[in-house]
Design an enzyme around this catalytic site. Structure first.
Site: not given
Lengths: 426, 396
Positions: A176, A316, A327, A348, A353, A412
């Site tokens: 991502c 993010h 975050e 988002k 996402h 990830f």
């Protein structure tokens, strides 16, 4: 020291063209209008049947004509659309002759279920179908087009041929964070003096049944299906996962010197890039937040800026319980008490996402935010989380005076990238 | 452009059908009798991985279970490379070590796929059937074993490499570009030390299928890559290869001994047409030629056996009849992503030992080399796209 170089003596890297596609629409103008209006692109999935699935919503891009359909083909089309817009705005090179390399963030390419079914049917196997049957069908030569389509390098090759980028096109994945890594690779190539320009794209058209189920099995997705537009709830107490989405962002990066010499309009600056890998876990961040902190700090250092210089953070902000907490921890450690007052919003909340594309899509939105001096909101922030004290610019867009911003991307596999973006060369 | 600095190759980790590590490979290559498995996947031919004692490089069983074979191969080879460079476990170095992995991915669960494919035509509601089966039959962690960037993720977790982590995809070209960009970053002062390489599990029917679409698999008859003719294909190999690249300053400061220096990596992506591979390799060679000592150079070829790329590479090599050529692919098979790092590793070994292993070819492309080896040019031509070339020299 020349005005075209940064404090470290490296070529300053500017953006001279941008393009984007999301579930809200194609093009920057349309997206910007909808993002600043707080509009959501999340909807019920109609591309495939969602019977029996816990999650039945996504930010799909359903308005592109792609035939024969595959995630690879849609990713290619989305990237192409965003790149057309970016290159046209930049005015660089000639049609089909982009004077620099391509860095493409793209989801891993796979053969998909409709194709397996097609092969199984062609094999004539009538009871138990195995890969031996598919191999037999493949050996007929009738499925030659599937070879190119399902090579990992296929989307980049499509784009390199169409836009005439130079050298070997790079297809990359940092999960991502991929879109941000594509930009970082472009910045590095320009700073090394290898090229004056680079085409950096993040694209993702991979909302299909198996992809959705994979994330669902990891409990990563929101199951707030009704109404779809309320599902993505970054930083809210009732956040319950991210919403898969599709889109593409494209940026023409150029050395300031080259952009100035050809009289190009400068849309913003990529002042710095930070990255740091996390060795804690395959899907979770180190609980001490050190990799995220190191990532943001290295981005600031790379840009030659201090935390106090940052006026806005494009989060993010996926809306998973874990990401938003980590975050927040990372940001407050780097920015201290001031973090409560730095506006931070998550695109988002509206576009979902966009996975491999997110870093590039959100870099475009961050540069638009700086250019318009207006912050798109975080929508669906109805239940604040007392553990997360942030100004998330809830519900409504806000005007603000901003020079420098950070765009975060985490993924990830311990992937962390932070871009430091500036309104104009300092 | 100004001539770039080189990077030193200070660590090598390789695993294949020949075994693990430099000595096993050099011995296997010196035996000059390429072997392959022609029965397990017949009519397809593969080069199966020599069994690994995984615990030696991946100590936690839990980590081993979280990976599919391609990731285990790569994580194992990466560990060998770190050992070879003398940096294993050195957190101060690993925490700023950059990583570029060339990866495929997507290893399928063949039994789940078979169940679904068999059931779909009979299902009253195919979408509902697909969802139900995948929701109940897919292991949640399989996704992480399939994701391309999770080889790098596993290397971070198992070996603690955390400076940065980037994964390039795109078959052979990914391997070339991973090495090229790692070198460029070091030469350009953007990185001090990097782990670069990749891994491939060739014992997979889903991969054979992908290449079978395009008719790229060698079938029925095993022969060295030069001897497969104009309709030849490749035999997939299970293989892992990682290099530790380092700036000479960084290596000297920690007293590391280099195998060789990686001087230049070139890559391109020309639209394929008859003769285009021959011409591209010729152009790349010409750009290296001023540095090349024709009396002491050898070519480590990435030839795969697949036509027309290998036939065109042979045409290019025919223009340099006095230069010794070796194609390790005859011995270890074709592993698209890690092939180029693997051949760079063998080139470094040849330079460090000053000699080459014997030919394994009866067509005349590979000839004995009786002079000492001081330079090796590595080629890497993708089966459908991407061309690369590297120059490996003694570390000054």
């Amino acid at each position: 020291m020349s005005a075209n170089r940064d404090k470290a003596g490296r070529p300053i890297v500017v953006v001279t063209g941008m393009g984007m596609v999301t579930s809200l629409g194609a093009g920057k103008a349309d997206n910007w209008a909808k993002l600043t209006a707080g509009q959501s692109g999340i909807r019920e999935i109609t591309r495939f049947g969602t019977q029996g699935l816990k999650t039945r919503i996504a930010g799909t891009v359903d308005f592109m004509d792609v035939e024969p359909f595959s995630s690879a083909a849609l990713s290619s089309r989305l990237a192409e659309t965003a790149a057309e817009e970016a290159i046209a705005e930049s005015g660089i090179g000639a049609r089909g002759d982009f004077p620099g390399p391509l860095f493409l963030a793209v989801p891993p390419i796979e053969v998909e279920w409709p194709h397996r079914q097609e092969l199984a049917a062609a094999s004539g196997a009538n009871d138990t179908v195995t890969y031996d049957d598919l191999l037999r069908a493949g050996a007929t030569g009738r499925f030659n087009a599937m070879h190119r389509r399902f090579m990992f390098g296929s989307v980049a090759t499509d784009l390199a041929e169409r836009f005439g980028t130079k050298g070997s096109p790079i297809s990359l994945s940092t999960a991502c964070a991929s879109g941000a890594s594509a930009i970082q690779l472009g910045v590095e190539a320009i700073r090394r003096g290898e090229t004056d320009a680079a085409l950096c794209i993040g694209s993702d058209g991979s909302v299909n049944a198996e992809s959705l189920i994979r994330f669902s099995l990891l409990s990563a997705l929101s199951v707030h299906n009704d109404p779809p537009e309320a599902a993505s709830k970054p930083f809210a107490k009732n956040r319950d996962g991210f919403v898969m989405a599709e889109g593409a962002g494209a940026l023409v990066l150029e050395s300031l010197e080259s952009a100035t010499a050809r009289g190009a309009k400068i849309l913003g600056v990529v002042a710095g890039c930070g990255e740091k890998a996390d060795s804690f876990h395959r899907t979770r961040s180190s609980p001490d937040g050190k990799p995220i902190i190191g990532c943001i700090a290295s981005g600031l250092e790379d840009a030659g800026l201090a935390p106090d210089d940052i006026d806005y953070v494009n989060a993010h902000g996926t809306g998973t319980p874990e990401n938003d907490k980590m975050e927040y921890l990372g940001m407050t450690t780097v920015f201290g008490e001031r973090m409560k007052r730095i506006p931070i919003s998550s695109n988002k909340s509206m576009i979902g996402h966009t996975l491999s594309a997110a870093g590039a899509v959100e870099a475009v939105v961050t540069l638009l935010t700086l250019a318009h001096q207006r912050i798109p909101p975080t929508i669906n922030f109805d239940v604040p989380d007392p553990g997360i004290e942030l100004d998330v610019v809830p519900h409504k867009a806000r005007d603000a005076s901003m020079r420098h911003a950070i765009s975060n991307s985490f993924g990830f596999g311990g992937q962390n990238v932070s871009l430091v973006l500036s309104r104009e060369p300092s | 452009m100004a001539e770039a600095r080189s990077a030193w190759i200070t660590g090598i980790g390789i695993v294949s059908c020949l075994g693990e590590g430099i000595d096993a490979h050099w011995d296997g290559l010196n035996a000059a009798s390429p072997q392959a498995d022609t029965t397990t996947f017949a009519p397809y031919i593969v080069h199966p991985l020599s069994p690994l004692e995984l615990d030696k490089q991946i100590p936690k069983k839990g980590d081993q279970r979280q990976m599919e074979p391609w990731q285990r191969i790569g994580t194992y080879a990466a560990g060998l490379a770190l050992d070879s460079a003398g940096v294993k476990g050195q957190a101060d170095i690993l925490s700023h070590m950059d990583m570029i992995v060339a990866a495929g991915g997507g290893e399928r669960d063949a039994s789940v796929d078979s169940i679904v494919m068999s059931g779909l035509p009979k299902a009253a509601d195919p979408d509902a059937y697909l969802n139900e089966r995948l929701m109940s039959d897919l292991r949640p962690t399989l996704f992480l074993a399939q994701l391309s960037n999770l080889l790098a993720g596993n290397i971070s977790i198992v070996h603690g490499v955390t400076g940065s982590s980037r994964t390039f995809m795109g078959e052979e070209a990914a391997g070339v570009d991973a090495v090229r960009i790692a070198l460029s970053r070091i030469a350009g002062g953007q990185s001090d030390i990097a782990l670069v390489g990749g891994a491939h599990n060739g014992e997979r029917k889903d991969l054979l299928m992908l290449y079978e679409f395009g008719g790229f698999n060698q079938k029925d008859r095993f022969a060295p890559v030069w001897d497969r003719g104009s309709a030849g294909g490749f035999a997939l190999g299970s293989l892992g290869a990682f290099l530790v690249l380092e700036s000479p300053e960084h290596a000297r400061a920690r007293g590391a001994k280099p195998f060789a220096a990686l001087r230049t990596v070139l890559s391109d992506n020309v639209k394929r047409a008859p003769g285009s591979v021959t011409r591209t390799l010729g152009r790349m060679w010409d750009s290296l030629a001023p540095r090349i000592d024709p009396a002491h150079v050898a070519v480590m070829s990435g030839a795969t056996g697949a036509s027309p790329a290998t036939v065109e590479e042979r045409d290019f090599l025919a223009g340099h009849p006095d230069i010794a050529v070796r194609a390790p692919g005859s011995h270890v098979g074709h592993a698209p992503e890690p092939q180029f790092p693997f051949n760079v590793a063998l080139a470094a070994v040849a330079v460090s030992r000053g000699n080459l292993f014997p030919p394994a070819d009866t067509t005349g492309v590979e000839r004995p080399m009786d002079r000492s080896v001081k330079q090796v040019v590595v080629t890497g031509v993708g089966h459908w796209r991407g061309e690369g070339m590297a120059l490996v020299e003694p570390a000054a």
